[in-house]
Design a protein around this motif. Structure first.
Motif, PDB file in Angstrom:
ATOM      1  N   VAL A  58       0.837  -1.201   0.000  1.00  0.00           N
ATOM      2  CA  VAL A  58       0.000   0.000   0.000  1.00  0.00           C
ATOM      3  C   VAL A  58       0.871   1.251   0.000  1.00  0.00           C
ATOM      4  CG1 VAL A  58      -1.679   1.325   1.353  1.00  0.00           C
ATOM      5  CG2 VAL A  58      -1.987  -1.140   1.024  1.00  0.00           C
ATOM      6  N   ASP A  59       1.928   1.265   0.795  1.00  0.00           N
ATOM      7  CA  ASP A  59       2.835   2.416   0.821  1.00  0.00           C
ATOM      8  C   ASP A  59       3.507   2.615  -0.530  1.00  0.00           C
ATOM      9  OD1 ASP A  59       2.172   2.787   3.482  1.00  0.00           O
ATOM     10  OD2 ASP A  59       4.045   1.926   4.257  1.00  0.00           O
ATOM     11  N   SER A  60       3.926   1.526  -1.168  1.00  0.00           N
ATOM     12  CA  SER A  60       4.560   1.614  -2.475  1.00  0.00           C
ATOM     13  C   SER A  60       3.591   2.171  -3.515  1.00  0.00           C
ATOM     14  CB  SER A  60       5.054   0.232  -2.909  1.00  0.00           C
ATOM     15  OG  SER A  60       5.573   0.272  -4.209  1.00  0.00           O
ATOM     16  N   LEU A  61       2.362   1.671  -3.506  1.00  0.00           N
ATOM     17  CA  LEU A  61       1.354   2.171  -4.442  1.00  0.00           C
ATOM     18  C   LEU A  61       1.071   3.642  -4.189  1.00  0.00           C
ATOM     19  CD1 LEU A  61      -0.757   1.701  -6.656  1.00  0.00           C
ATOM     20  CD2 LEU A  61      -2.343   0.952  -4.853  1.00  0.00           C
ATOM     21  N   ARG A  62       0.845   3.998  -2.929  1.00  0.00           N
ATOM     22  CA  ARG A  62       0.529   5.390  -2.588  1.00  0.00           C
ATOM     23  C   ARG A  62       1.650   6.338  -3.033  1.00  0.00           C
ATOM     24  NH1 ARG A  62      -3.042   8.611  -2.975  1.00  0.00           N
ATOM     25  NH2 ARG A  62      -4.553   7.890  -1.474  1.00  0.00           N
ATOM     26  N   SER A  63       2.892   5.897  -2.902  1.00  0.00           N
ATOM     27  CA  SER A  63       4.024   6.762  -3.251  1.00  0.00           C
ATOM     28  C   SER A  63       4.091   7.058  -4.745  1.00  0.00           C
ATOM     29  CB  SER A  63       5.341   6.153  -2.774  1.00  0.00           C
ATOM     30  OG  SER A  63       5.693   5.043  -3.576  1.00  0.00           O
ATOM     31  N   ARG A  64       3.456   6.225  -5.557  1.00  0.00           N
ATOM     32  CA  ARG A  64       3.462   6.418  -7.007  1.00  0.00           C
ATOM     33  C   ARG A  64       2.242   7.184  -7.505  1.00  0.00           C
ATOM     34  NH1 ARG A  64       6.608   2.295  -9.910  1.00  0.00           N
ATOM     35  NH2 ARG A  64       7.861   1.227  -8.384  1.00  0.00           N
ATOM     36  N   LEU A  65       1.318   7.470  -6.606  1.00  0.00           N
ATOM     37  CA  LEU A  65       0.069   8.101  -7.004  1.00  0.00           C
ATOM     38  C   LEU A  65      -0.034   9.529  -6.477  1.00  0.00           C
ATOM     39  CD1 LEU A  65      -2.345   5.121  -6.272  1.00  0.00           C
ATOM     40  CD2 LEU A  65      -1.402   5.803  -8.485  1.00  0.00           C
ATOM     41  N   ASN A  66      -0.705  10.362  -7.241  1.00  0.00           N
ATOM     42  CA  ASN A  66      -0.950  11.752  -6.881  1.00  0.00           C
ATOM     43  C   ASN A  66      -2.347  11.847  -6.273  1.00  0.00           C
ATOM     44  OD1 ASN A  66      -1.642  14.475  -6.862  1.00  0.00           O
ATOM     45  ND2 ASN A  66      -0.764  14.881  -8.881  1.00  0.00           N
ATOM     46  N   ARG A  67      -2.441  12.331  -5.045  1.00  0.00           N
ATOM     47  CA  ARG A  67      -3.742  12.458  -4.381  1.00  0.00           C
ATOM     48  C   ARG A  67      -4.685  13.402  -5.110  1.00  0.00           C
ATOM     49  NH1 ARG A  67      -3.961  10.742   1.147  1.00  0.00           N
ATOM     50  NH2 ARG A  67      -1.922  10.086   1.867  1.00  0.00           N
ATOM     51  N   TRP A  68      -4.136  14.251  -5.956  1.00  0.00           N
ATOM     52  CA  TRP A  68      -4.963  15.257  -6.643  1.00  0.00           C
ATOM     53  C   TRP A  68      -5.270  14.850  -8.074  1.00  0.00           C
ATOM     54  CZ3 TRP A  68      -6.950  17.587  -2.865  1.00  0.00           C
ATOM     55  CH2 TRP A  68      -6.210  17.783  -1.713  1.00  0.00           C
ATOM     56  N   ASN A  69      -5.044  13.591  -8.395  1.00  0.00           N
ATOM     57  CA  ASN A  69      -5.360  13.058  -9.714  1.00  0.00           C
ATOM     58  C   ASN A  69      -6.532  12.076  -9.545  1.00  0.00           C
ATOM     59  OD1 ASN A  69      -5.178  10.812 -11.761  1.00  0.00           O
ATOM     60  ND2 ASN A  69      -3.650  12.202 -12.629  1.00  0.00           N
ATOM     61  N   LYS A  70      -7.636  12.357 -10.246  1.00  0.00           N
ATOM     62  CA  LYS A  70      -8.850  11.563 -10.077  1.00  0.00           C
ATOM     63  C   LYS A  70      -8.623  10.086 -10.349  1.00  0.00           C
ATOM     64  CE  LYS A  70     -13.606  11.195 -11.721  1.00  0.00           C
ATOM     65  NZ  LYS A  70     -14.622  11.760 -12.604  1.00  0.00           N
ATOM     66  N   GLN A  71      -7.957   9.757 -11.465  1.00  0.00           N
ATOM     67  CA  GLN A  71      -7.724   8.356 -11.803  1.00  0.00           C
ATOM     68  C   GLN A  71      -6.837   7.680 -10.762  1.00  0.00           C
ATOM     69  OE1 GLN A  71      -5.460   7.420 -15.341  1.00  0.00           O
ATOM     70  NE2 GLN A  71      -6.542   5.473 -15.575  1.00  0.00           N
ATOM     71  N   HIS A  72      -5.829   8.386 -10.278  1.00  0.00           N
ATOM     72  CA  HIS A  72      -4.955   7.818  -9.248  1.00  0.00           C
ATOM     73  C   HIS A  72      -5.756   7.497  -7.988  1.00  0.00           C
ATOM     74  CE1 HIS A  72      -0.831   9.374 -10.882  1.00  0.00           C
ATOM     75  NE2 HIS A  72      -1.568   8.798 -11.816  1.00  0.00           N
ATOM     76  N   GLN A  73      -6.655   8.390  -7.608  1.00  0.00           N
ATOM     77  CA  GLN A  73      -7.472   8.160  -6.427  1.00  0.00           C
ATOM     78  C   GLN A  73      -8.387   6.954  -6.614  1.00  0.00           C
ATOM     79  OE1 GLN A  73      -5.836   9.456  -4.001  1.00  0.00           O
ATOM     80  NE2 GLN A  73      -7.684  10.158  -2.998  1.00  0.00           N
ATOM     81  N   GLN A  74      -8.909   6.798  -7.824  1.00  0.00           N
ATOM     82  CA  GLN A  74      -9.776   5.654  -8.095  1.00  0.00           C
ATOM     83  C   GLN A  74      -8.982   4.342  -8.034  1.00  0.00           C
ATOM     84  OE1 GLN A  74     -11.332   7.171 -11.823  1.00  0.00           O
ATOM     85  NE2 GLN A  74     -13.365   7.398 -10.904  1.00  0.00           N
ATOM     86  N   ILE A  75      -7.783   4.356  -8.565  1.00  0.00           N
ATOM     87  CA  ILE A  75      -6.920   3.165  -8.517  1.00  0.00           C
ATOM     88  C   ILE A  75      -6.638   2.789  -7.069  1.00  0.00           C
ATOM     89  CG2 ILE A  75      -4.570   2.332  -8.963  1.00  0.00           C
ATOM     90  CD1 ILE A  75      -4.708   3.987 -11.610  1.00  0.00           C
ATOM     91  N   TYR A  76      -6.231   3.777  -6.286  1.00  0.00           N
ATOM     92  CA  TYR A  76      -5.908   3.519  -4.882  1.00  0.00           C
ATOM     93  C   TYR A  76      -7.135   3.007  -4.133  1.00  0.00           C
ATOM     94  CZ  TYR A  76      -4.083   4.171  -0.197  1.00  0.00           C
ATOM     95  OH  TYR A  76      -3.673   3.956   1.097  1.00  0.00           O
ATOM     96  N   ARG A  77      -8.248   3.681  -4.314  1.00  0.00           N
ATOM     97  CA  ARG A  77      -9.491   3.306  -3.639  1.00  0.00           C
ATOM     98  C   ARG A  77      -9.878   1.861  -3.972  1.00  0.00           C
ATOM     99  NH1 ARG A  77     -12.569   6.944  -5.822  1.00  0.00           N
ATOM    100  NH2 ARG A  77     -11.996   8.509  -4.270  1.00  0.00           N
ATOM    101  N   GLN A  78      -9.800   1.527  -5.247  1.00  0.00           N
ATOM    102  CA  GLN A  78     -10.190   0.180  -5.656  1.00  0.00           C
ATOM    103  C   GLN A  78      -9.249  -0.870  -5.077  1.00  0.00           C
ATOM    104  OE1 GLN A  78     -11.468  -0.137  -9.668  1.00  0.00           O
ATOM    105  NE2 GLN A  78     -11.350  -2.350  -9.712  1.00  0.00           N
ATOM    106  N   PHE A  79      -7.954  -0.564  -5.043  1.00  0.00           N
ATOM    107  CA  PHE A  79      -6.983  -1.532  -4.538  1.00  0.00           C
ATOM    108  C   PHE A  79      -7.183  -1.800  -3.052  1.00  0.00           C
ATOM    109  CE2 PHE A  79      -2.829  -2.925  -2.931  1.00  0.00           C
ATOM    110  CZ  PHE A  79      -2.625  -4.017  -3.750  1.00  0.00           C
TER     111      PHE A  79
END
Length: 155
Positions: A58-79
């Motif tokens: 989860v930390d590795s995934l979060r570090s690659r994602l931008n909290r202010w990017n809608k698609q990134h948030q959807q990816i994180y949420r789904q995972f």
């Protein structure tokens, strides 16, 4: 932490199954109390993550994602949203929730595969396809492990 093995087991009518003793020993030796279960992203199997491994993922995934990017948030949420905390009872049994059984086609027989720092759970029986054909596996491994010439050079 390394889980090794390919072990078949039977789930009871409620979906309870014994986690193989070798896997329980690895968890105990590493001091892990919690296991996180989620359906694999690519294949019809379940993945058990020791809590520390899950947290690293989860930390590795979060570090690659931008909290202010809608698609990134959807990816994180789904995972992270479709997971289940798994506890072993005193006998070493765990419950595979009905929705997970249905997702991956588990009826009674299950196959536990040790895959490094995680454990996969596959529906058992003849229809279970966790592996490649032997010839395809050999070719893929040969290609993957063959030395590659430095860029711009030929062997």
């Amino acid at each position: 932490m390394r889980f090794l093995g390919n072990i078949e087991a039977k789930a009871d009518s409620k979906g309870r199954v014994f986690l193989p003793a070798g896997f329980r020993k690895v968890l105990q030796a590493s001091g892990e109390d919690q296991i996180v279960m989620r359906k694999d992203v690519f294949q019809d199997c379940l993945v058990l993550y020791p809590e520390s491994v899950w947290n690293e993922q989860v930390d590795s995934l979060r570090s690659r994602l931008n909290r202010w990017n809608k698609q990134h948030q959807q990816i994180y949420r789904q995972f992270v949203s479709d997971v289940e905390l798994v506890n072993l009872d005193a006998s070493g049994r765990m419950l595979i929730p009905r929705r997970y059984q249905e997702m991956v086609g588990i009826t009674q027989v299950v196959r536990f595969l040790g895959v490094g720092d995680t454990i996969e759970i596959w529906a058992g029986g003849k229809d279970s396809k966790p592996f490649m054909d032997a010839e395809d596996f050999g070719k893929a491994l040969e290609e993957l492990m063959s030395p590659q010439p430095p860029e711009g050079e030929a062997f």
